[in-house]
Design a protein around this motif. Structure first.
Motif, PDB file in Angstrom:
ATOM      1  N   UNK A 119       1.061  -1.123   0.009  1.00 33.28           N
ATOM      2  CA  UNK A 119       0.085  -0.028   0.055  1.00 33.28           C
ATOM      3  C   UNK A 119       0.742   1.285   0.165  1.00 33.28           C
ATOM      4  N   UNK A 120       1.747   1.579   0.926  1.00 37.21           N
ATOM      5  CA  UNK A 120       2.697   2.594   0.986  1.00 37.21           C
ATOM      6  C   UNK A 120       3.453   2.728  -0.298  1.00 37.21           C
ATOM      7  N   UNK A 121       4.147   1.568  -0.749  1.00 32.92           N
ATOM      8  CA  UNK A 121       4.696   1.490  -1.745  1.00 32.92           C
ATOM      9  C   UNK A 121       4.085   2.041  -3.345  1.00 32.92           C
ATOM     10  N   UNK A 122       2.882   1.439  -3.531  1.00 33.38           N
ATOM     11  CA  UNK A 122       2.232   1.944  -4.704  1.00 33.38           C
ATOM     12  C   UNK A 122       1.590   3.405  -4.436  1.00 33.38           C
ATOM     13  N   UNK A 123       1.142   3.795  -3.368  1.00 33.15           N
ATOM     14  CA  UNK A 123       0.858   5.263  -3.257  1.00 33.15           C
ATOM     15  C   UNK A 123       2.043   6.146  -3.581  1.00 33.15           C
ATOM     16  N   UNK A 124       3.227   5.871  -3.080  1.00 35.45           N
ATOM     17  CA  UNK A 124       4.448   6.676  -3.088  1.00 35.45           C
ATOM     18  C   UNK A 124       4.891   6.801  -4.803  1.00 35.45           C
ATOM     19  N   UNK A 125       4.741   5.602  -5.317  1.00 37.28           N
ATOM     20  CA  UNK A 125       4.813   5.545  -6.652  1.00 37.28           C
ATOM     21  C   UNK A 125       4.090   6.585  -7.336  1.00 37.28           C
ATOM     22  N   UNK A 126       2.848   6.425  -6.915  1.00 36.89           N
ATOM     23  CA  UNK A 126       1.779   7.194  -7.807  1.00 36.89           C
ATOM     24  C   UNK A 126       1.914   8.752  -7.350  1.00 36.89           C
ATOM     25  N   UNK A 127       2.536   9.187  -6.350  1.00 36.08           N
ATOM     26  CA  UNK A 127       3.056  10.488  -6.162  1.00 36.08           C
ATOM     27  C   UNK A 127       4.449  10.720  -6.419  1.00 36.08           C
ATOM     28  N   UNK A 128       4.919   9.791  -7.143  1.00 34.86           N
ATOM     29  CA  UNK A 128       6.342  10.068  -7.649  1.00 34.86           C
ATOM     30  C   UNK A 128       7.460  10.292  -6.766  1.00 34.86           C
ATOM     31  N   UNK A 129       7.296   9.777  -5.480  1.00 33.20           N
ATOM     32  CA  UNK A 129       8.106   9.730  -4.398  1.00 33.20           C
ATOM     33  C   UNK A 129       9.213   8.776  -4.769  1.00 33.20           C
ATOM     34  N   UNK A 130      10.522   9.267  -5.010  1.00 36.99           N
ATOM     35  CA  UNK A 130      11.642   8.400  -5.281  1.00 36.99           C
ATOM     36  C   UNK A 130      12.780   8.417  -4.135  1.00 36.99           C
ATOM     37  N   UNK A 131      12.899   9.884  -3.605  1.00 37.37           N
ATOM     38  CA  UNK A 131      14.010   9.872  -2.821  1.00 37.37           C
ATOM     39  C   UNK A 131      13.705  10.651  -1.464  1.00 37.37           C
ATOM     40  N   UNK A 132      13.855  10.218  -0.314  1.00 39.01           N
ATOM     41  CA  UNK A 132      13.590  10.819   1.042  1.00 39.01           C
ATOM     42  C   UNK A 132      14.860  11.050   1.914  1.00 39.01           C
ATOM     43  N   UNK A 133      14.684  12.018   2.576  1.00 40.91           N
ATOM     44  CA  UNK A 133      15.514  12.292   3.810  1.00 40.91           C
ATOM     45  C   UNK A 133      14.790  11.914   5.175  1.00 40.91           C
ATOM     46  N   UNK A 134      15.201  11.108   5.670  1.00 43.42           N
ATOM     47  CA  UNK A 134      14.272  10.628   7.012  1.00 43.42           C
ATOM     48  C   UNK A 134      14.909  11.320   8.110  1.00 43.42           C
ATOM     49  N   UNK A 170       1.617  15.891   4.627  1.00 36.75           N
ATOM     50  CA  UNK A 170       0.748  15.804   3.542  1.00 36.75           C
ATOM     51  C   UNK A 170      -0.044  14.670   3.555  1.00 36.75           C
ATOM     52  N   UNK A 171      -1.674  14.903   3.447  1.00 35.41           N
ATOM     53  CA  UNK A 171      -2.492  13.904   3.866  1.00 35.41           C
ATOM     54  C   UNK A 171      -2.551  12.662   3.051  1.00 35.41           C
ATOM     55  N   UNK A 172      -2.056  12.865   1.820  1.00 36.83           N
ATOM     56  CA  UNK A 172      -2.201  11.786   0.731  1.00 36.83           C
ATOM     57  C   UNK A 172      -0.717  10.843   1.065  1.00 36.83           C
ATOM     58  N   UNK A 173       0.086  11.327   1.825  1.00 38.90           N
ATOM     59  CA  UNK A 173       1.247  10.600   2.182  1.00 38.90           C
ATOM     60  C   UNK A 173       1.625  10.320   3.560  1.00 38.90           C
ATOM     61  N   UNK A 174       0.338  10.324   4.354  1.00 37.21           N
ATOM     62  CA  UNK A 174       0.306   9.947   5.808  1.00 37.21           C
ATOM     63  C   UNK A 174      -0.120   8.534   5.938  1.00 37.21           C
ATOM     64  N   UNK A 175       0.598   7.588   6.314  1.00 36.68           N
ATOM     65  CA  UNK A 175       0.450   6.137   6.467  1.00 36.68           C
ATOM     66  C   UNK A 175       0.341   5.734   7.918  1.00 36.68           C
TER      67      UNK A 175
END
Length: 302
Positions: A61-76, A191-196
């Motif tokens: 679920x988080x993987x597909x949603x992040x793909x849809x939002x084009x999230x490729x790289x993060x700073x944790x 970001x609500x759409x990226x809140x898991x």
């Protein structure tokens, strides 16, 4: 929300089957729990035997949603949930001092005052986390060559500060929350759409690192230590590619973890101290992240 029907596919979708199943003639047979579609039966999905399926769902679920939002790289960005904004920390100290004045002989009250003073002294890290997230977000919004997105554990304190910095910069940020026995809500700046929300710590940990290009650890407790040491272990054992690990607050970390002692005891190698950087402010951290990010990116492109 049901998936939109794809006219190019000949078989009905799972959402179509749920709709059709709801139209069935009511009878003892159709009312039976066994008659429910397996993927539309929460009680079935919650069985212990289905743990493997639930683990897979928490990956997907988080993987597909992040793909849809084009999230490729993060700073944790990690850090203590108990390190609030400086104004809040000052107010909490004032409240504890008033309570201690009412209980002058209470050792517990005195301890709470000492802890509140310590938290206030560290509360500037809230602003540093906020500033770092702002720097990352603004820099990447203004450059087509940067796709870094701030990611946190989604809670209060330092995590709230990081999500807030990204929000105030006009960008998106991620919050990976976890269900806990005590009440917890995601902070308002994610970001609500990226809140898991996760049930399994293992899946949450995996998602923290799957897209990570850097990990930043502010002073914190067990949760921060957990994520920090897991990342250092994965880098040390080469289970993941090396990435910058940045520790904010040298005084805190050298007291909390005696790295020299670990070297002298022979339980880590001297070069293991090179797995992380110590910094004091957001600008220092961003310079390290930016330099290594673009260096790595150029190596891949060449």
């Amino acid at each position: 929300m049901f998936q939109k029907k794809d006219p190019t596919k000949c078989f009905p979708s799972a959402s179509d089957s749920i709709i059709h199943a709801a139209r069935c003639i009511v009878s003892p047979q159709t009312k039976s729990e066994s008659y429910k579609l397996a993927f539309d039966d929460p009680q079935f999905l919650l069985r212990d035997e289905l743990r493997g399926v639930r683990l897979q769902l928490e990956i997907m679920k988080p993987e597909l949603i992040q793909q849809e939002h084009r999230v490729n790289s993060t700073v944790v960005i990690f850090g203590g949930t108990r390190i609030p904004h400086p104004e809040t920390a000052a107010k909490l100290l004032q409240e504890e001092e008033m309570r201690a004045n009412r209980e002058p002989l209470s050792e517990t009250a005195a301890l709470r005052v000492r802890c509140a003073k310590s938290v206030l002294a560290k509360s500037h890290f809230y602003e540093e986390a906020r500033e770092l997230a702002r720097l990352i977000t603004e820099s990447c919004l203004s450059s087509d060559d940067c796709d870094l997105v701030v990611s946190t554990g989604g809670g209060p304190g330092i995590m709230e500060a990081a999500n807030r910095g990204a929000y105030e910069a006009g960008g998106k940020s991620i919050g990976l929350n976890i269900v806990l026995p005590h009440e917890q809500a995601p902070n308002q700046y994610i970001t609500p759409e990226l809140c898991f929300q996760f049930h399994y710590f293992a899946m949450r940990k995996m998602h923290f690192l799957m897209r990570a290009r850097a990990l930043v650890a502010f002073p914190g407790g067990f949760g921060t230590m957990d994520e920090l040491f897991e990342t250092l272990t994965l880098i040390q054992t080469r289970k993941i590619k090396a990435l910058p690990v940045i520790l904010f607050g040298e005084e805190f970390w050298n007291k909390a973890i005696d790295f020299d002692f670990l070297v002298h005891e022979g339980v880590i190698a001297p070069q293991d101290k090179n797995l992380f950087y110590m910094v004091e402010n957001a600008q220092q951290a961003w310079e390290i992240i930016r330099a290594i990010y673009y260096e790595t990116k150029n190596e891949v492109q060449s």
